[in-house]
Design a protein around this motif. Structure first.
Motif, PDB file in Angstrom:
ATOM      1  N   GLU A 184      26.912 129.902  74.624  1.00  0.00           N
ATOM      2  CA  GLU A 184      26.414 130.610  73.419  1.00  0.00           C
ATOM      3  C   GLU A 184      25.381 131.592  73.967  1.00  0.00           C
ATOM      4  O   GLU A 184      24.220 130.979  74.836  1.00  0.00           O
ATOM      5  CB  GLU A 184      25.961 130.134  72.339  1.00  0.00           C
ATOM      6  CG  GLU A 184      25.747 130.916  70.809  1.00  0.00           C
ATOM      7  CD  GLU A 184      25.571 130.209  69.878  1.00  0.00           C
ATOM      8  OE1 GLU A 184      24.755 129.129  69.859  1.00  0.00           O
ATOM      9  OE2 GLU A 184      26.428 130.485  68.923  1.00  0.00           O
ATOM     10  N   SER A 208      24.561 125.566  73.351  1.00  0.00           N
ATOM     11  CA  SER A 208      25.559 125.340  72.506  1.00  0.00           C
ATOM     12  C   SER A 208      27.078 126.071  72.874  1.00  0.00           C
ATOM     13  O   SER A 208      26.937 126.972  73.972  1.00  0.00           O
ATOM     14  CB  SER A 208      25.399 126.321  71.327  1.00  0.00           C
ATOM     15  OG  SER A 208      24.238 125.402  70.584  1.00  0.00           O
ATOM     16  N   GLN A 232      30.928 127.915  72.313  1.00  0.00           N
ATOM     17  CA  GLN A 232      31.770 128.318  71.403  1.00  0.00           C
ATOM     18  C   GLN A 232      33.262 128.096  71.730  1.00  0.00           C
ATOM     19  O   GLN A 232      33.516 128.301  72.964  1.00  0.00           O
ATOM     20  CB  GLN A 232      31.835 130.015  71.205  1.00  0.00           C
ATOM     21  CG  GLN A 232      30.487 130.542  70.479  1.00  0.00           C
ATOM     22  CD  GLN A 232      30.317 130.404  69.123  1.00  0.00           C
ATOM     23  OE1 GLN A 232      31.364 130.118  68.631  1.00  0.00           O
ATOM     24  NE2 GLN A 232      29.271 130.670  68.580  1.00  0.00           N
ATOM     25  N   ARG A 275      29.441 124.898  68.693  1.00  0.00           N
ATOM     26  CA  ARG A 275      28.723 125.641  67.585  1.00  0.00           C
ATOM     27  C   ARG A 275      29.791 126.511  66.728  1.00  0.00           C
ATOM     28  O   ARG A 275      29.745 126.484  65.474  1.00  0.00           O
ATOM     29  CB  ARG A 275      27.815 126.636  68.097  1.00  0.00           C
ATOM     30  CG  ARG A 275      26.974 127.726  67.287  1.00  0.00           C
ATOM     31  CD  ARG A 275      25.957 126.877  66.527  1.00  0.00           C
ATOM     32  NE  ARG A 275      25.180 127.931  65.728  1.00  0.00           N
ATOM     33  CZ  ARG A 275      24.112 128.577  66.057  1.00  0.00           C
ATOM     34  NH1 ARG A 275      23.841 128.278  67.380  1.00  0.00           N
ATOM     35  NH2 ARG A 275      23.556 129.539  65.378  1.00  0.00           N
ATOM     36  N   GLN A 286      29.834 137.149  63.916  1.00  0.00           N
ATOM     37  CA  GLN A 286      29.822 135.698  64.975  1.00  0.00           C
ATOM     38  C   GLN A 286      30.918 135.614  65.927  1.00  0.00           C
ATOM     39  O   GLN A 286      30.814 135.420  66.795  1.00  0.00           O
ATOM     40  CB  GLN A 286      29.725 134.518  63.736  1.00  0.00           C
ATOM     41  CG  GLN A 286      28.575 134.380  62.930  1.00  0.00           C
ATOM     42  CD  GLN A 286      28.945 134.591  61.677  1.00  0.00           C
ATOM     43  OE1 GLN A 286      29.688 135.636  61.437  1.00  0.00           O
ATOM     44  NE2 GLN A 286      28.753 133.947  60.629  1.00  0.00           N
ATOM     45  N   ALA A 339      31.369 135.636  70.052  1.00  0.00           N
ATOM     46  CA  ALA A 339      32.206 134.658  70.799  1.00  0.00           C
ATOM     47  C   ALA A 339      33.167 134.952  71.340  1.00  0.00           C
ATOM     48  O   ALA A 339      33.497 134.412  72.521  1.00  0.00           O
ATOM     49  CB  ALA A 339      32.843 133.399  69.723  1.00  0.00           C
TER      50      ALA A 339
END
Length: 475
Positions: free
Chosen positions: A222, A237, A239, A266, A296, A300
């Motif tokens: 991330e 984190s 994705q 995440r 989001q 990602a």
């Protein structure tokens, strides 16, 4: 790393497609590394390309002759090169992993090879003679911020891994990846456990061509976390993006299982097969499809450089190279999410940013909106570069080109060559493929190569990133 001892027995190879054709066998000496990572030797004056060899190797090679070259495979290393080392990854030789091509070479030889690939390709294809370009280097291991795997169904279970370099149809089960950030490898280990348990099913996959059912799994750090590669002690984190399939009844159960298995996860996302929704991303923890990408999901799923540390240095060089022209307005082609456009606008330079991806263009609009007065005089064009330049209604004096691997469209180089664009004084071209860079330079005879600088974005592979600065030749 320890030097490899001489081989005393023939190397175990699965016959490649070329082995079905008549082969010749000769003892050959490897001279250099070619684009793509194969060693190059000469057999009766013909260039023979031999994977997994090192400059200086003397090897018994079986090869197939084509019109102008040969393709070979090593039967036995008779005298190993001094540049050879023991590959540290278990998959490199055991599974003949295609993710890396040069783990068997020491670092200095790898870096020299990448520089020579750029120099030779520009000479051979682009007809441009340049000195051996400098190369910015960084972490050699643990640098990748993304890991993309193929999930393939084998009977009642799924395996995940990469393809063999000599058999693209084969996928081997990946245990580790030494060039990926350790957090990605750890999360993959957790996902493997979920897959092995068989408790949760994956999307329904229908392979209309009759081949094995497969999906694509992407793991991504991330943000910019992990820029220090293996030396970064943080635990970032991750994705997780699954691509493919038509229906997924247990989508929510999969998301819950993955998040329970690893706290670093995440977000979990699913992009169905294009025949269902080519521009739709479905967020697994909600289960309902949404039009376009959620904010989001855009982050990602968006493209990002895999080596954050080297990418930062490359961006700085591009920014500095543009400013050295003292531009009044910059055309930022293939602008992505607008990072360069935003930075130039903050420096007081108006920009026309061209990006074909709607999500990237939307991000660029948001960046420029926060970039001050020059940002207000800038704009974003969501279109293909070749169409955008044809209708451009403002003069720009510096052009940045950062195309995908296929390079720029012939209409873009034609536009730069047109007499109407004599006001363009400089071009900064960022390339991830020396061959397409060289081809595009051959289409730009009115431009002089001022500088070429390489960036070691992908250690252990034959890939290299290049920045080429061009000046308009005097009339």
């Amino acid at each position: 790393m320890k030097r490899r001892p001489p081989r005393k027995a023939a190397r175990r190879d699965i016959p490649s497609r070329t082995s079905r054709l008549p082969e010749s066998v000769q003892t050959l000496t490897i001279d250099r590394i070619a684009a793509g990572g194969d060693g190059v030797a000469r057999a009766d004056g013909m260039a023979v390309f031999v994977p997994r060899t090192a400059p200086g190797d003397v090897a018994q090679v079986a090869y197939v002759s084509y019109a102008r070259h040969g393709r070979g495979r090593v039967l036995q290393i008779l005298a190993p090169s001094a540049h050879r080392v023991e590959p540290p990854c278990v998959h490199y030789e055991r599974d003949r992993c295609g993710g890396c091509q040069l783990q068997h070479l020491d670092a200095d030889t790898q870096q020299q090879a990448r520089r020579q690939i750029v120099q030779e390709t520009l000479r051979r294809i682009g007809r441009r003679e340049i000195t051996l370009p400098p190369l910015d280097t960084g972490e050699a291991w643990g640098y990748r911020s993304r890991l993309t795997l193929t999930l393939r169904r084998s009977g009642s279970r799924w395996i995940g891994g990469l393809h063999a370099h000599d058999d693209p149809s084969r996928v081997f089960a990946l245990e580790t990846c030494l060039i990926a950030h350790p957090a990605l490898v750890a999360v993959w280990g957790s996902i493997r456990s979920v897959l092995r348990s068989g408790a949760v099913s994956l999307p329904v996959v229908a392979d209309e061509r009759g081949g094995p059912a497969s999906l694509r799994l992407g793991l991504r750090l991330e943000g910019e976390v992990g820029a220090g590669g293996a030396a970064d002690a943080s635990d970032p984190s991750v994705q997780v993006v699954l691509e493919g399939g038509r229906d997924w009844p247990q989508q929510e159960e999969w998301t819950d299982a993955i998040k329970r298995a690893d706290a670093r996860v995440r977000g979990v996302w699913w992009t169905p097969a294009p025949t269902v929704a080519a521009t739709t991303a479905t967020r697994s923890d909600q289960g309902a499809p949404v039009a376009d990408y959620l904010p989001q999901a855009r982050e990602a799923l968006a493209f990002a450089q895999v080596n954050a540390g080297i990418a930062s240095r490359l961006r700085q060089m591009v920014f500095d190279a543009v400013l050295q022209f003292s531009p009044t307005r910059v055309l930022d082609g293939y602008a992505g999410t607008g990072m360069l456009a935003e930075r130039l606008a903050q420096a007081g330079v108006p920009v026309v940013a061209v990006e074909a991806d709607p999500a990237g263009a939307e991000s660029a609009v948001a960046r420029l909106a926060q970039a001050g007065e020059a940002g207000g005089r800038s704009r974003v064009v969501c279109d293909l570069m070749e169409r955008a330049v044809a209708s451009l209604d403002v003069a720009t004096d510096v052009v940045v080109l950062n195309p995908p691997r296929r390079g720029v469209h012939v209409d873009v180089t034609g536009w730069l060559e047109a007499p109407a664009q004599r006001h363009v004084r400089g071009v900064v071209y960022v390339s991830c493929d020396p061959a397409t860079l060289a081809r595009d330079l051959a289409r730009l005879p009115s431009w002089r190569v001022e500088r070429v600088h390489c960036f070691d974005m992908f250690p252990q592979t034959a890939h290299v990133e290049t920045v080429c600065v061009l000046h308009r030749e005097s009339a």
